[in-house]
Design an enzyme around this catalytic site. Structure first.
Site, PDB file in Angstrom:
ATOM      1  N   HIS A  43     -32.768 -40.825  10.668  1.00 31.97           N
ATOM      2  CA  HIS A  43     -31.774 -40.115  10.550  1.00 31.97           C
ATOM      3  C   HIS A  43     -31.434 -40.123   9.137  1.00 31.97           C
ATOM      4  O   HIS A  43     -31.886 -41.029   8.416  1.00 31.97           O
ATOM      5  CB  HIS A  43     -30.479 -40.671  11.181  1.00 31.97           C
ATOM      6  CG  HIS A  43     -29.166 -40.239  11.193  1.00 31.97           C
ATOM      7  ND1 HIS A  43     -28.174 -40.155  10.009  1.00 31.97           N
ATOM      8  CD2 HIS A  43     -28.453 -39.454  12.129  1.00 31.97           C
ATOM      9  CE1 HIS A  43     -27.156 -39.513  10.257  1.00 31.97           C
ATOM     10  NE2 HIS A  43     -27.370 -39.187  11.256  1.00 31.97           N
ATOM     11  N   ASP A  52     -32.034 -49.717  11.983  1.00 36.79           N
ATOM     12  CA  ASP A  52     -31.032 -48.976  12.116  1.00 36.79           C
ATOM     13  C   ASP A  52     -30.776 -48.734  13.820  1.00 36.79           C
ATOM     14  O   ASP A  52     -31.522 -47.999  14.597  1.00 36.79           O
ATOM     15  CB  ASP A  52     -31.087 -47.431  11.537  1.00 36.79           C
ATOM     16  CG  ASP A  52     -30.214 -46.666  11.981  1.00 36.79           C
ATOM     17  OD1 ASP A  52     -29.024 -46.842  12.700  1.00 36.79           O
ATOM     18  OD2 ASP A  52     -30.424 -45.163  11.670  1.00 36.79           O
ATOM     19  N   GLN A 102     -28.258 -46.010  17.594  1.00 35.62           N
ATOM     20  CA  GLN A 102     -28.523 -45.332  18.963  1.00 35.62           C
ATOM     21  C   GLN A 102     -29.146 -46.280  20.068  1.00 35.62           C
ATOM     22  O   GLN A 102     -29.133 -46.052  20.964  1.00 35.62           O
ATOM     23  CB  GLN A 102     -29.727 -44.272  18.750  1.00 35.62           C
ATOM     24  CG  GLN A 102     -29.349 -43.092  17.861  1.00 35.62           C
ATOM     25  CD  GLN A 102     -28.224 -42.315  18.540  1.00 35.62           C
ATOM     26  OE1 GLN A 102     -27.635 -42.308  19.662  1.00 35.62           O
ATOM     27  NE2 GLN A 102     -27.369 -41.528  17.806  1.00 35.62           N
ATOM     28  N   LYS A 114     -20.067 -45.027  18.638  1.00 37.04           N
ATOM     29  CA  LYS A 114     -21.115 -44.576  19.495  1.00 37.04           C
ATOM     30  C   LYS A 114     -21.373 -45.455  20.658  1.00 37.04           C
ATOM     31  O   LYS A 114     -22.292 -45.362  21.492  1.00 37.04           O
ATOM     32  CB  LYS A 114     -22.521 -44.573  18.733  1.00 37.04           C
ATOM     33  CG  LYS A 114     -22.823 -43.600  17.730  1.00 37.04           C
ATOM     34  CD  LYS A 114     -24.133 -43.212  17.249  1.00 37.04           C
ATOM     35  CE  LYS A 114     -24.150 -42.528  15.809  1.00 37.04           C
ATOM     36  NZ  LYS A 114     -23.965 -41.217  15.882  1.00 37.04           N
ATOM     37  N   CYS A 146     -28.954 -34.283  11.676  1.00 41.04           N
ATOM     38  CA  CYS A 146     -29.196 -35.123  10.546  1.00 41.04           C
ATOM     39  C   CYS A 146     -30.463 -35.812  10.596  1.00 41.04           C
ATOM     40  O   CYS A 146     -30.562 -36.977  10.060  1.00 41.04           O
ATOM     41  CB  CYS A 146     -27.913 -36.089  10.561  1.00 41.04           C
ATOM     42  SG  CYS A 146     -26.352 -35.476  10.371  1.00 41.04           S
TER      43      CYS A 146
HETATM   44  N1  7TS Z   1     -28.381 -43.762  12.435  1.00 45.86           N
HETATM   45  C1  7TS Z   1     -28.838 -42.996  13.507  1.00 45.86           C
HETATM   46  C2  7TS Z   1     -30.194 -43.337  14.313  1.00 45.86           C
HETATM   47  C3  7TS Z   1     -27.778 -42.069  14.101  1.00 45.86           C
HETATM   48  O1  7TS Z   1     -27.953 -41.417  15.263  1.00 45.86           O
HETATM   49  C4  7TS Z   1     -26.628 -41.557  13.309  1.00 45.86           C
HETATM   50  C5  7TS Z   1     -25.606 -40.819  13.754  1.00 45.86           C
HETATM   51  C6  7TS Z   1     -26.452 -42.802  12.095  1.00 45.86           C
HETATM   52  C7  7TS Z   1     -27.405 -43.540  11.822  1.00 45.86           C
HETATM   53  C8  7TS Z   1     -25.225 -42.270  11.393  1.00 45.86           C
HETATM   54  O2  7TS Z   1     -24.006 -43.037  12.182  1.00 45.86           O
HETATM   55  P1  7TS Z   1     -22.572 -42.935  11.459  1.00 45.86           P
HETATM   56  O3  7TS Z   1     -21.969 -43.465  12.508  1.00 45.86           O
HETATM   57  O4  7TS Z   1     -22.619 -43.656  10.187  1.00 45.86           O
HETATM   58  O5  7TS Z   1     -22.380 -41.472  11.126  1.00 45.86           O
HETATM   59  N2  7TS Z   1     -26.281 -39.913  14.543  1.00 45.86           N
HETATM   60  C9  7TS Z   1     -25.594 -38.678  14.903  1.00 45.86           C
HETATM   61  C10 7TS Z   1     -26.140 -37.865  15.896  1.00 45.86           C
HETATM   62  O6  7TS Z   1     -27.356 -37.978  16.286  1.00 45.86           O
HETATM   63  N3  7TS Z   1     -25.367 -36.727  15.854  1.00 45.86           N
HETATM   64  O7  7TS Z   1     -24.150 -36.887  15.249  1.00 45.86           O
HETATM   65  C11 7TS Z   1     -24.362 -38.098  14.690  1.00 45.86           C
END
Ligand code: 7TS
Length: 429
Positions: free
Chosen positions: A142, A219, A222, A245, A385
């Site tokens: 991501h 990371d 997910q 999430k 992303c």
């Molecule tokens: N890493 C992964 C693997 C992700 O899927 C996401 C967000 C992030 C980092 C960032 O997370 P945040 O909470 O700091 O934004 N992924 C997604 C997605 O797949 N669709 O919207 C956000």
């Protein structure tokens, strides 16, 4: 009304069926947002990789917090300040146990997974990565786990090297011994891909990184919501994720870091809370974890994250993982009946999570997502992303359906029918 230290939920889990399976229909009843129709159809929410919905317990806790406990943390000597601080710090203990970190000092609150990775890149990265050094990431990251490293490499004149992916959507580790070399200072990779769904063998990579004296950041944005995670047995030096999430509020994330590393790192942001003593000409930093928590944090969000963790724990992370393997297997089989679809990522549901990106050979992903919305189905379309990865797949965007604890096989059947209806609607039937 909730009081200091009171357990916010003590939910039995009728959602667990004999044998450990989850009953998504019972789970669904705890999520008010799911009780609505969209465009005349019952809402089917399949955008869980972007963010998950919130159960009543989380929504109620936000309300009771603001109605009865609201105060700033760590500063006041009055009763509300004590309640707010106790509840805020109690969630930290819950998070520690949820991911089996060794100490509460190793759990840093951030605004999200993105900020947690930036924190490490700015502090550990700037301090430890110099000209000619290497940072290793993968081609399935991501942007949150790509751009901070790209920037660090550029600013500190280091090399950024990518672990490739094979045609089935797994990491290609055939050259890993030369990729993670003696100049490597940081290896950063996703535990579960938000596009391919691939679950990486993190334990193997952390071991390889440690052999070369590099640290490893995982990371887990997910992964933590969907499977049991033990940061110690994975060998993670840093592990990041976001509360939103996993049933929790937005604006809150977690950085787990090994104490010894966090101790040696400089602060990320400067200001209130993160200091021990300030004079006009010098400052000493606060102890962990507060050294990294400048300013007023996301207090209500942290407090209301506790019932989210309770909810997941009551269901059982093993049960959640099993439910998602079953749903993913069913979805892969139903979607592969549609020959005009290309489905990305591993075909074996044991090796992946329930985020399934696909393309229709005639319908643009944005048109597909818009059509699905007319049928009450929420999916995401775009590059998710992960632009470099999407390009590597040979497309500019994909449609993605992603599942969670309240989804069932009927949702997938409805998706299947709607994907066929889209073909007819756009004249490809
Ligand atoms: N890493 C992964 C693997 C992700 O899927 C996401 C967000 C992030 C980092 C960032 O997370 P945040 O909470 O700091 O934004 N992924 C997604 C997605 O797949 N669709 O919207 C956000």
């Amino acid at each position: 009304m909730s009081k200091v230290g009171e357990k916010t939920t003590a939910m039995p889990a009728p959602e667990i069926m004999p044998g450990g399976g989850i009953d998504p229909d019972l789970v669904k009843q705890d999520f008010p947002v799911l009780r609505q129709s969209i465009n005349g159809h019952p809402l089917i929410y399949l955008d869980n990789a972007a963010t998950t919905q919130k159960p009543v317990a989380v929504i109620k806790r936000l309300q009771t917090y603001y109605e009865s406990d609201n105060a700033n943390v760590h500063r006041g000597l009055h009763t509300l300040a004590e309640r707010a601080t106790d509840a805020f710090e109690a969630t930290r203990d819950k998070i520690r146990s949820f991911i089996n970190a060794g100490k509460r000092e190793e759990i840093i609150y951030t605004r999200g997974a993105t900020e947690a990775i930036n924190l490490v890149a700015y502090t550990y990265g700037r301090q430890n990565v110099g000209p000619g050094d290497r940072i290793v990431i993968t081609r399935m990251e991501h942007h949150a786990n790509l751009i901070p490293w790209l920037e660090l490499a550029r600013q500190n004149k280091a090399e950024l090297v990518y672990i490739p992916i094979n045609s089935e959507g797994y990491l290609d580790l055939s050259e890993i011994d030369t990729i993670i070399n003696n100049r490597t200072k940081i290896v950063a990779l996703t535990h579960m891909s938000n596009v391919l769904g691939t679950i990486n063998d993190v334990e193997e990579i952390t071991a390889l990184a440690h052999k070369k004296k590099a640290v490893c950041l995982i990371d887990g944005a997910q992964a933590v919501p969907h499977m049991p995670v033990d940061v110690q047995s994975l060998g993670a030096d840093f592990y990041v994720f976001s509360a939103h999430k996993m049933l929790g509020p937005t604006g809150l994330g977690v950085l787990y870091g090994r104490e010894e590393l966090l101790q040696a790192m400089p602060p990320f942001n400067f200001g209130g809370e993160m200091i021990s003593e300030v004079r006009f000409d010098k400052v000493t930093w606060n102890v962990l974890p507060w050294k990294f928590e400048a300013g007023t944090p996301a207090i209500a969000e942290a407090v209301a994250f506790a019932p989210a963790l309770d909810y997941l724990e009551n269901l059982g992370m093993e049960n959640i993982r099993r439910h998602e393997i079953e749903l993913t297997a069913y979805a892969l089989s139903r979607l592969s009946e549609l020959k005009h679809l290309t489905i990305y990522g591993p075909q074996n549901p044991e090796h992946r999570g329930g985020a399934i990106a696909f393309s229709d050979d005639k319908i643009h992903p944005h048109d597909m997502a818009t059509f699905l919305d007319t049928q009450g189905i929420a999916v995401r379309a775009g590059h998710h992303c992960a632009q470099p990865l999407t390009r590597l797949l040979g497309v500019n965007s994909t449609t993605r359906a992603s599942f969670y604890i309240y989804n069932n096989t009927n949702d997938i059947d409805t998706l299947h029918e709607a994907l066929l209806a889209a073909r007819r609607y756009f004249g490809h039937g």
